[in-house]
Design a protein around this motif. Structure first.
Motif, mmCIF file in Angstrom:
data_model
loop_
_atom_site.group_PDB
_atom_site.id
_atom_site.type_symbol
_atom_site.label_atom_id
_atom_site.label_comp_id
_atom_site.label_asym_id
_atom_site.label_seq_id
_atom_site.Cartn_x
_atom_site.Cartn_y
_atom_site.Cartn_z
ATOM 1 N N VAL A 75 34.906 46.985 47.643
ATOM 2 C CA VAL A 75 35.267 45.805 46.993
ATOM 3 C C VAL A 75 36.720 46.567 46.214
ATOM 4 O O VAL A 75 36.283 47.422 44.954
ATOM 5 C CB VAL A 75 33.871 45.438 46.832
ATOM 6 N N ASP A 76 36.980 45.147 45.320
ATOM 7 C CA ASP A 76 37.815 45.248 43.836
ATOM 8 C C ASP A 76 37.786 44.409 43.439
ATOM 9 O O ASP A 76 38.499 42.841 43.984
ATOM 10 C CB ASP A 76 39.089 45.832 44.700
ATOM 11 N N ASP A 77 37.188 44.132 41.730
ATOM 12 C CA ASP A 77 37.571 42.990 41.400
ATOM 13 C C ASP A 77 39.375 42.444 40.902
ATOM 14 O O ASP A 77 39.151 41.226 40.936
ATOM 15 C CB ASP A 77 36.688 42.545 40.215
ATOM 16 N N ASP A 78 39.354 43.183 41.020
ATOM 17 C CA ASP A 78 41.457 43.520 40.396
ATOM 18 C C ASP A 78 41.537 42.259 41.523
ATOM 19 O O ASP A 78 42.484 41.808 41.752
ATOM 20 C CB ASP A 78 42.202 44.139 40.293
ATOM 21 N N GLY A 90 40.301 41.159 43.950
ATOM 22 C CA GLY A 90 39.456 39.615 44.980
ATOM 23 C C GLY A 90 38.847 39.197 45.690
ATOM 24 O O GLY A 90 39.067 40.275 46.737
ATOM 25 N N TRP A 133 37.637 34.858 53.919
ATOM 26 C CA TRP A 133 36.465 34.653 52.848
ATOM 27 C C TRP A 133 35.762 33.479 53.110
ATOM 28 O O TRP A 133 34.428 32.961 52.208
ATOM 29 C CB TRP A 133 36.376 34.321 50.737
ATOM 30 N N ALA A 182 39.424 40.597 29.843
ATOM 31 C CA ALA A 182 38.541 40.982 31.320
ATOM 32 C C ALA A 182 37.125 40.551 31.006
ATOM 33 O O ALA A 182 36.977 39.800 29.992
ATOM 34 C CB ALA A 182 37.805 42.784 30.785
ATOM 35 N N ASP A 238 37.252 37.271 32.100
ATOM 36 C CA ASP A 238 38.081 36.331 32.589
ATOM 37 C C ASP A 238 37.449 35.152 30.686
ATOM 38 O O ASP A 238 37.271 33.628 31.180
ATOM 39 C CB ASP A 238 37.302 34.787 33.719
ATOM 40 N N ARG A 288 39.591 28.123 40.176
ATOM 41 C CA ARG A 288 37.841 27.730 40.277
ATOM 42 C C ARG A 288 37.026 26.930 41.414
ATOM 43 O O ARG A 288 37.579 26.123 41.543
ATOM 44 C CB ARG A 288 36.980 27.781 39.264
#
Lengths: 285, 354
Positions: A184-187, A189, B128, B168, B170, B183
């Motif tokens: 998992v990597d927030d950057d 996504g 997703w 960072a 957001d 979003r």
């Protein structure tokens, strides 16, 4: 009100019965309606033989089914082989796709919202084999060149988390995870799509996962179970895996993207074509 | 437009006479740009629907609304989008050429002649989950994407905008509509229908202001240059001097189209101090002239002073303050007694000495 109830009690079951008669013995599993297909025989090695068979002119196509509201409601898989006049049509739910042909076999997978199913169609025999039924979501799959194994990429049904790549024998048996999930990597996504792509020689499997901006690449060697990773920003769509190099596009938006060659072992990149808007590439024999 | 500037005033800092800073150095950076050519200033770009891939009616309405949103909130001379055919096509459905990712995409490779835009079909399956457009579901479920918002993002790309580079966490997400990750309902910003201040900032840098009085995005930090001249630098007591100030953005290539722009309808004050003194006194706000960026004030000074014009940093736009060089006006002896003893007398514009 009472009339409506009678309609519900009598007419709808009748319609369903007529539908079953018209569609014949086709199974409906994981949302797939496999009308006109029969189950393939269970003889060991038959599927492997079909996968490794010489080209039989097998082909397939998936057509989206869009309803009046503009919503994708399903897919229609058409498969056939040389000499057959009419394609076999398989109605699939919208979460579905296909790959191949592998020899005379087309692989397809579908998910009905509660379970996923992985099946093959022998295009010459017009028969189908169920390889797997799973509670998680099968997102993509492929078969190796030897016809020994199927590989499937899954996400967890509850939260769509990556579960990695699983391998199972075509002859039957449990699936074993051979490639772990991407971290998992927030950057990075969320992941939009994960593709399983064989190398040009068919000896290594690329697992290519793309987020909104970048892609991540792993290369799995089935002979050794070794996994090479190229996980860094700057990779776009995969064009081909050839030898030790992955040919990818640079991620860019709204324009033809530069073409890169990436060394799988070192991650070193070479730009093959920078300005693709300038014109078509020239083929040099 | 109104919403944009209402939003930005909250984050603006107090007025002050500041020093030059590079663009974006006040932390919030203008959107980066994507490649390709710019459209002409105020170019009208007609677009139509792609044959065989026409969006459903509610999606079309939302996309047209987004074109209007872009036109209304661009706050610059960026191109405007016009419903009405042309070579630019917008499509919807499984034929979307968005690669393997993205819920919508664009191609501006043919700018400034045309563009293409695509929207994935409702129900498209990603790793997703399933794509849901709010306008195509009734009621719109949580987790859906607002087509109008996403289309505005795409129109922004077509103009030149790249994805905003967020802090960072957001925390500055609402500064831009053109985002890597749009979003979904009901997260803040899911249905934003005007460009954010950092979208506007880049449009202004690339396409220029619509008028010289229009406000600069607070996502910018544009240095200004103020000059001051006097009609005479030596006058007999009782005579008037007219001071003329000019106010421009600094002539800096980093400012793109905004370089050297005259700044009209701003507040410029004139200050004075005794010759050799240190404390400045603000006398008046200099009225604007009919020439953009020019301000004039007339006074009959009672004695010699040093003068300067000052543009205080405005609260509601992305301009930095500046001050002019000092101009000394020497007042010679009184020629028609009685002469006042006070040394701080002055007159209103066009008026006489006290």
């Amino acid at each position: 009100v009472s009339e409506s109830r009678w309609v519900l009690r009598l007419v709808l079951p009748l319609v369903a019965l007529v539908g079953i008669v018209l569609l014949g013995p086709g199974a409906i599993l994981a949302g797939a309606r496999t009308a006109g297909l029969v189950a393939c025989g269970a003889s060991p090695g038959a599927l492997t033989a079909a996968v490794t068979a010489a080209s039989t002119g097998a082909w397939y196509r998936t057509d989206p089914v869009i309803d009046a509201s503009g919503t994708l409601s399903g897919r229609r898989l058409l498969v056939t082989a040389r000499g057959r006049s009419e394609p076999t049509v398989v109605e699939l739910p919208r979460s579905s796709s296909a790959a191949g042909p592998f020899g005379r076999v087309v692989l397809y997978w579908s998910d009905d919202g509660s379970q996923s199913e992985l099946r093959t169609i022998d295009t010459a025999a017009a028969c189908t084999t169920t390889l797997a039924t799973d509670g998680d979501v099968i997102r993509s799959a492929t078969i190796d060149r030897d016809g020994a194994f199927a590989y499937e990429h899954r996400v967890r049904r509850a939260d769509r988390a990556d579960l990695g790549v699983f391998r199972r024998r075509l002859a039957g048996g449990p699936a074993i995870r051979v490639v772990p999930p991407f971290p998992v990597d927030d950057d990075f996504g969320v992941t939009f799509s994960t593709q399983l792509v064989w190398s040009e020689a068919g000896d290594r499997l690329a697992i290519h996962a793309c987020g909104a901006m970048h892609c991540r690449l792993r290369v799995f060697d089935p002979r050794t179970d070794e996994l090479a990773e190229v996980i860094e920003p700057g990779l776009g769509e995969l064009v081909e895996l050839a030898g030790d190099r992955a040919i990818v596009r640079e991620p860019c938006a709204g324009l033809p993207c530069p073409l890169l060659s990436v060394d799988i072992s070192t991650g070193r990149r070479t730009t093959l074509a920078d300005d693709l808007a300038a014109g078509p590439a020239e083929v040099i024999p | 437009m109104k919403a944009v500037w209402t939003q930005v005033t909250v984050l603006a800092v107090a007025a002050m006479v500041g020093f030059a800073m590079p663009v974006g150095a006040n932390a919030h950076s203008p959107d980066p740009v994507v490649g390709g050519a710019l459209w002409a200033q105020d170019q009208e770009v007609p677009f139509g629907w792609r044959t065989g891939a026409i969006p459903p009616a509610k999606a079309r309405e939302a996309i047209l609304a987004a074109a209007d949103d872009s036109n209304a909130s661009r706050a610059s001379k960026a191109a405007s989008f016009v419903d009405g055919g042309g070579a630019s096509k917008i499509g919807y459905g499984t034929g979307a050429t968005c690669g393997v990712n993205g819920i919508a995409c664009f191609n501006r490779g043919a700018a400034p002649d045309s563009f293409t835009m695509w929207f994935r079909e409702q129900g498209h399956e990603f790793d997703w989950g399933t794509l849901s457009w709010c306008q195509l579901s009734d009621p719109a479920p949580n987790g859906c994407y607002d087509i109008e918002n996403v289309a505005l993002d795409e129109f922004g790309h077509v103009l030149i905008l790249g994805h905003h580079d967020n802090f960072a966490g957001d925390s500055d997400y609402l500064d831009a509509v053109v985002q890597t990750f749009s979003r979904t309902k009901p997260k803040a910003g899911w249905n934003a229908h005007v460009y954010g201040r950092c979208d506007v900032a880049t449009l202004q840098l690339k396409y220029d202001m619509r008028t010289w009085v229009a406000p600069y995005s607070t996502c910018l930090s544009i240095a200004t240059t103020t000059t001051l001249s006097a009609s005479r630098t030596s006058v007999p007591y009782g005579d008037s001097v007219t001071f003329t100030a000019t106010l421009k953005t600094r002539s800096d290539d980093a400012y793109g189209k905004l370089k050297g722009n005259p700044l009209a309808a701003r507040t410029i004050v004139i200050q004075r101090r005794p010759v050799g003194g240190t404390a400045w006194t603000t006398l008046a706000t200099m009225p604007a002239t009919s020439t953009a960026g020019s301000y004039r004030y007339t006074v009959a000074p009672g004695t010699s002073y040093e003068w300067r014009a000052v543009f205080p940093k405005p609260v509601v736009e992305g301009l930095l303050g500046s001050g002019s060089a000092v101009v000394t006006v020497t007042v010679s002896g009184c020629s028609s007694p009685p002469c006042p003893l006070s040394s701080d007398g002055f007159a209103q514009p066009g008026g006489s000495a006290p």
